[in-house]
Design a protein around this motif. Structure first.
Motif, PDB file in Angstrom:
ATOM      1  N   TYR A 217       0.776  -1.089  -0.398  1.00  0.00           N
ATOM      2  CA  TYR A 217       0.083   0.173  -0.341  1.00  0.00           C
ATOM      3  C   TYR A 217       0.450   0.729   0.133  1.00  0.00           C
ATOM      4  O   TYR A 217       0.566   2.201  -0.686  1.00  0.00           O
ATOM      5  CB  TYR A 217      -0.838  -0.280   0.822  1.00  0.00           C
ATOM      6  CG  TYR A 217      -2.049   1.355   0.870  1.00  0.00           C
ATOM      7  CD1 TYR A 217      -3.074   1.304   0.407  1.00  0.00           C
ATOM      8  CD2 TYR A 217      -1.614   2.499   2.319  1.00  0.00           C
ATOM      9  CE1 TYR A 217      -4.201   1.912   0.305  1.00  0.00           C
ATOM     10  CE2 TYR A 217      -2.233   3.209   2.448  1.00  0.00           C
ATOM     11  CZ  TYR A 217      -4.091   2.678   1.469  1.00  0.00           C
ATOM     12  OH  TYR A 217      -5.018   4.183   1.339  1.00  0.00           O
ATOM     13  N   THR A 244       0.463   0.824   6.510  1.00  0.00           N
ATOM     14  CA  THR A 244      -0.182   1.888   7.670  1.00  0.00           C
ATOM     15  C   THR A 244      -0.061   0.997   8.489  1.00  0.00           C
ATOM     16  O   THR A 244      -0.340  -0.315   8.919  1.00  0.00           O
ATOM     17  CB  THR A 244      -1.112   1.767   7.218  1.00  0.00           C
ATOM     18  OG1 THR A 244      -1.417   1.950   5.601  1.00  0.00           O
ATOM     19  CG2 THR A 244      -2.544   2.930   7.987  1.00  0.00           C
ATOM     20  N   LEU A 247      -2.602  -1.872  10.624  1.00  0.00           N
ATOM     21  CA  LEU A 247      -3.395  -2.358   9.365  1.00  0.00           C
ATOM     22  C   LEU A 247      -2.430  -2.755   8.477  1.00  0.00           C
ATOM     23  O   LEU A 247      -1.956  -4.743   8.781  1.00  0.00           O
ATOM     24  CB  LEU A 247      -4.118  -0.846   8.311  1.00  0.00           C
ATOM     25  CG  LEU A 247      -5.661  -0.464   9.086  1.00  0.00           C
ATOM     26  CD1 LEU A 247      -5.359   1.278   8.162  1.00  0.00           C
ATOM     27  CD2 LEU A 247      -6.123  -0.951   9.097  1.00  0.00           C
ATOM     28  N   ILE A 295      -4.894  -4.304   0.014  1.00  0.00           N
ATOM     29  CA  ILE A 295      -3.789  -4.202  -0.955  1.00  0.00           C
ATOM     30  C   ILE A 295      -3.029  -4.551  -0.229  1.00  0.00           C
ATOM     31  O   ILE A 295      -2.096  -5.653  -1.382  1.00  0.00           O
ATOM     32  CB  ILE A 295      -3.998  -2.282  -1.170  1.00  0.00           C
ATOM     33  CG1 ILE A 295      -5.025  -2.203  -1.008  1.00  0.00           C
ATOM     34  CG2 ILE A 295      -2.196  -2.525  -1.401  1.00  0.00           C
ATOM     35  CD1 ILE A 295      -5.324  -0.590  -1.726  1.00  0.00           C
ATOM     36  N   ARG A 298      -2.561  -9.034  -0.482  1.00  0.00           N
ATOM     37  CA  ARG A 298      -2.723  -9.467  -2.120  1.00  0.00           C
ATOM     38  C   ARG A 298      -1.478  -9.015  -2.928  1.00  0.00           C
ATOM     39  O   ARG A 298      -1.222 -10.534  -3.535  1.00  0.00           O
ATOM     40  CB  ARG A 298      -3.982  -8.993  -2.608  1.00  0.00           C
ATOM     41  CG  ARG A 298      -4.518  -9.072  -3.690  1.00  0.00           C
ATOM     42  CD  ARG A 298      -5.255  -8.051  -4.679  1.00  0.00           C
ATOM     43  NE  ARG A 298      -7.029  -8.200  -4.368  1.00  0.00           N
ATOM     44  CZ  ARG A 298      -7.202  -7.437  -4.554  1.00  0.00           C
ATOM     45  NH1 ARG A 298      -7.510  -5.940  -5.406  1.00  0.00           N
ATOM     46  NH2 ARG A 298      -8.926  -7.054  -4.362  1.00  0.00           N
TER      47      ARG A 298
END
Lengths: 319, 340, 194
Positions: A217, A244, A247, A295, A298
């Motif tokens: 990300y 992040t 996350l 994101i 994946r």
């Protein structure tokens, strides 16, 4: 005349600064590069050693963490500790597959080691349960991992494989390939290629370790992947990330009471066509995604999958 | 006495400097509360006890924190102007029903204190307080804020709040499927979407209920048509142009635009948040620009952004542009000569 | 004694974070945990003391026209030295602070002190100023980091405080702005400033 003094002053300051800095660079640079290399090297070795270490797989000999340069039983028996090395574990597996140890570890860990040796000699296996303590298990695993030998193979984009020799990677036509970080150069020009570390355990070729670099990300996620030649992932290790917090950064999160990042652990033992997320992916796979971080999840999953696919394309026929 | 709601009918409303008349705040807020009734009822119908609890906690926390802050800083306690109630309720409308109640309370406190009181109270806040609260919650507890309860029917165990089944929101499904309209169209019918029978925030799901409230506000003259119409219109047009020819759906041309209008918080954003008097431009031109800008932002965030929904951020971002818009669309001073 | 007065002033009256609002970029970025704050604070203090001392030593020989480049060269030397040392001997901390250690070069506090104090005072007092400003910066960072770490991660110095659901926003950039806003408001109020 007037304009010369400022330039002169600046030059003098710059020269002195340069001298000071080059001195500090000389002192610190070897340490920094060594640490980076060691970090990756340890990760690479630890990935190849299976979680349950079967002693019958391991040839008899002396293994140590860190590398103490002890080669045989005589060395083991006469070993008296080493100056400057505060923590070490020396394992000697004799011809009857009996385990002997010498160690210097913090007191609260020491009591586990003796017990662990007894248990290991009974069951002929090294597992976290048998060791009874995660740090002790890690020490054993690190020591055993010193038995792994790597052969570096450079695979160029057209599929040519070049094994590393004493002088580095020398192609068939005598060209020299230089690997700097993740880039490969030939005669000063960058060429496409990737280095695979073929791991040998007890003389047998067991797996290969290679690096993939998916983009998550908010950062690159350099990841080491260990896979066997039939395409099963042994394990992955995300070397660094700056996703992040809370996350995507949970890709390296270790849950309370566990010792390994749960997200990365999921990859162990999967085949290529299972390396998909359980949902929200091209097809259902076996990787549970990090909640609310599709994101990152994946990206890692895709990067590992494509890395393994490429590896199988290059090496699959040999397996 | 009839209070003059429709200010533009009676006075010339313009950008600063002007005299502030605070005695209409209460009546305006009362009208907003009345307009919210259909949406609140819809949330009770679809989400049951959880919805009532979240709304109650949000309103109580908002009113209490406003009163306490004003008391502590020796200001006149203005809780009876109902603005805190509206902020709390609007915040509750943007929260998922399964949210732990203490998080809802934190959201309300943040909305009132950081969203409003630190700037000097009602009338001075640059950003919509309810959306500030929501943005803070989304950043703080992303997992709770993106766990959505499946709508249910009154009387079931889920309606009573004893067990909760979760699902993705329509916009979440759309994003996760990689903007594959065919997949979404199979799962979500337009009727469910407009009536509100989908997973989502309390008051955001039922587009029709919000529309009724919005039209009531329009009729009462509390809001003008400029922002809602341009906001919704921009999203409609953009999705018609860029999403229209979706393959494999029967009503291919209409589905994406109507989906975008009814999904997520667009309706409540357009009618209740983007029309907030304090944080939106005063001039007509400014309001139209505000609506178009917010619409473009929503579409960009939904289509290309990291989050499935962008209404909250679009309004907050356009709030930041409000002073600029006010300056650009400033009415001419009497006697001012146009520069040739 | 003036030496200690300068140190005290640097921590309180001339606190660069809360009073002068300088160096906010690294302040906001690295105050996610108290450990980072201490690391950054120590690094900045070392650089400050060193650069203040050297700048003050050469203040009479530095031609006015090129004083800024010379100051920057001096500061950059110290920063690079600290960065390399940290990388070699405290790798974990260095990894966490990342780009912000090299960025001390352009930290306005350090150039500001070189220009405002060190180039006008003798080396002895310049060191005092470096210590005071550095400690003030570190304390500011630690205060900010304490709020952010406790509220945002539920830990203090990496030890869990038993907070189950910390507010993640506090360790994200918006939390830094909120915290520093409230802290500045508090210090202005407590200091009686209007």
């Amino acid at each position: 005349m007037k304009g010369i003094w400022p330039i002169l002053a600046l030059t003098i300051v710059a020269v002195i600064s340069g001298a000071v800095l080059s001195w500090i660079w000389d002192k610190t640079n070897p340490i920094i590069t060594r640490m980076d290399r060691e970090k990756e090297e340890i990760a690479r070795r630890m990935l190849v050693v299976p979680e349950d270490i079967d002693l019958s797989m391991i040839p008899s000999g002396v293994y140590s963490w860190p590398n103490l340069g002890v080669k045989d039983r005589n060395g083991f028996e006469s070993f008296k500790g080493k100056e400057g090395v505060q923590e070490y574990l020396l394992i000697w597996i004799d011809d009857l597959k009996k385990v002997h140890v010498k160690y210097n570890v913090p007191k609260d860990k020491a009591k586990f080691i003796e017990k662990a040796v007894e248990a290991i000699n009974k069951s002929m296996k090294i597992t976290p349960q048998i060791c009874g303590d995660w740090d002790v298990y890690q020490l054993f695993k690190k020591a055993i991992s010193s038995t792994v030998n790597f052969k570096k193979v450079l695979v160029l984009a057209d599929g040519t494989k070049i094994e590393a020799s004493k002088d580095g990677f020398i192609g068939k036509d005598g060209q020299k390939y230089v690997v700097k970080g993740d880039k490969v150069f030939c005669n000063g020009k960058e060429v496409k290629g990737k280095v695979y570390y073929i791991a040998y355990l007890g003389g047998k070729r067991v797996a290969a370790v290679f690096k993939v670099e998916p983009v998550g990300y908010s950062s690159k996620l350099p990841t080491l992947v260990a896979a066997t030649f039939d395409g099963t992932v042994l394990g992955i290790k995300i070397l660094s990330q700056s996703e992040t917090p809370g996350l995507g950064a949970r890709c390296v999160e270790i849950k309370e009471g566990e010792h390994e990042p749960w997200f990365q652990k999921q990859f162990s033992g999967l085949k290529v066509d299972e390396i998909y997320l359980t949902e929200k992916d091209e097809k259902p796979g076996k990787i549970h995604q990090i909640t609310a971080s599709t994101i990152t999840s994946r990206a890692v999953t895709k990067g590992v999958r494509e890395g393994v696919q490429e590896f199988l394309k290059m090496f699959g026929k040999e397996g | 006495m009839r209070i003059p709601y429709n200010l533009e009918e009676r006075f010339k409303v313009s950008s600063s400097p002007h005299v502030r008349k605070s005695w209409t705040v209460r009546s305006v807020m009362l009208d907003v509360l009345i307009a919210l009734i259909p949406a609140v009822l819809a949330s009770w119908y679809f989400f049951g006890i959880r919805a009532m609890l979240v709304e109650l906690v949000c309103v109580l926390a908002a009113v209490l924190s406003e009163a306490i802050v004003q008391y502590l800083f020796f200001e006149k306690v203005t809780v009876d102007d109902l603005s805190a109630v509206v902020t709390g309720l609007l915040l509750a409308m943007c929260l998922p029903p399964s949210l732990p109640l203490w998080i809802a309370a934190v959201g309300s406190i943040v909305a009132i204190i950081i969203g409003k009181q630190v700037f000097g109270g009602l009338g001075n806040n640059p950003f919509n307080p309810a959306h500030v609260g929501r943005a803070v919650l989304l950043a703080s507890w992303p997992v709770y804020m993106t766990t959505w309860m499946v709508p249910t029917k009154p009387g079931t165990s889920q309606w009573l709040g004893t067990d909760i089944v979760t699902s993705a929101t329509p916009l979440g499904m759309l994003k996760e499927s990689g903007y594959n309209w065919a997949v979404v169209a199979k799962k979500v019918s337009l009727w469910d979407l407009w009536i509100g029978n989908v997973g989502g925030s309390l008051g955001e799901t039922s587009a029709i209920a919000i529309l009724i409230g919005g039209l009531y506000l329009l009729w009462r003259g509390v809001i003008t048509w400029h922002i809602p119409v341009t906001y919704l219109g921009t999203v409609f047009l953009l999705s018609l142009i860029f999403e229209g020819p979706a393959k494999h759906i029967a009503d291919a041309v209409v589905y994406p635009p109507l989906f975008h209008l009814a999904a997520g918080g667009l309706m409540i954003g357009a009618w209740f948040m983007a029309t907030d008097m304090v944080t939106t431009p005063l001039s007509k031109g400014g309001r139209i620009a505000f609506g178009i800008g917010a619409g473009v932002l929503v579409f960009l965030i939904r289509k290309f952004g990291g989050y499935p929904e962008g209404v909250c951020y679009s309004i907050l971002i356009m709030n930041a542009f409000t002073p600029l818009l006010d300056r650009i669309f400033k009415p001419k001073t009497f006697g001012e000569v146009t520069q040739g | 004694m003036r030496f200690f007065r300068i140190i005290w002033d640097g921590i309180t009256k001339e606190n660069q974070v809360f009073k002068a609002a300088l160096g906010l970029c690294p302040t906001l970025a690295v105050s996610t945990s108290v450990e980072n704050a201490i690391g950054m604070g120590v690094a900045a203090t070392l650089v400050l003391i060193g650069s203040n001392f050297v700048v003050s030593l050469i203040r009479n020989w530095v031609p006015k026209q090129v004083r800024i480049p010379i100051f920057i060269v001096v500061i950059a030397t110290f920063v690079t030295a600290v960065d390399l040392t940290m990388h070699a001997y405290f790798p974990a901390l260095h990894e966490k602070l990342g780009i912000f250690v090299p960025l001390i070069v352009v930290n306005c506090i350090i150039l500001g002190r070189a220009e405002a104090f060190a180039s006008k005072n003798n080396p002895f007092y310049s060191i005092a100023d470096g210590i005071g400003i550095g400690i003030g910066f570190m304390l500011g960072l630690m205060l900010l980091a304490t709020f952010r770490e406790v509220l945002g991660a539920g830990t203090f110095l990496g030890k869990s405080l038993g907070i189950k659901e910390p507010a993640l926003i506090m360790i994200l950039p918006p939390g830094a702005f909120l915290t520093i806003g409230f802290l500045m408001a508090f210090f202005n109020w407590a200091g009686g400033d209007k």
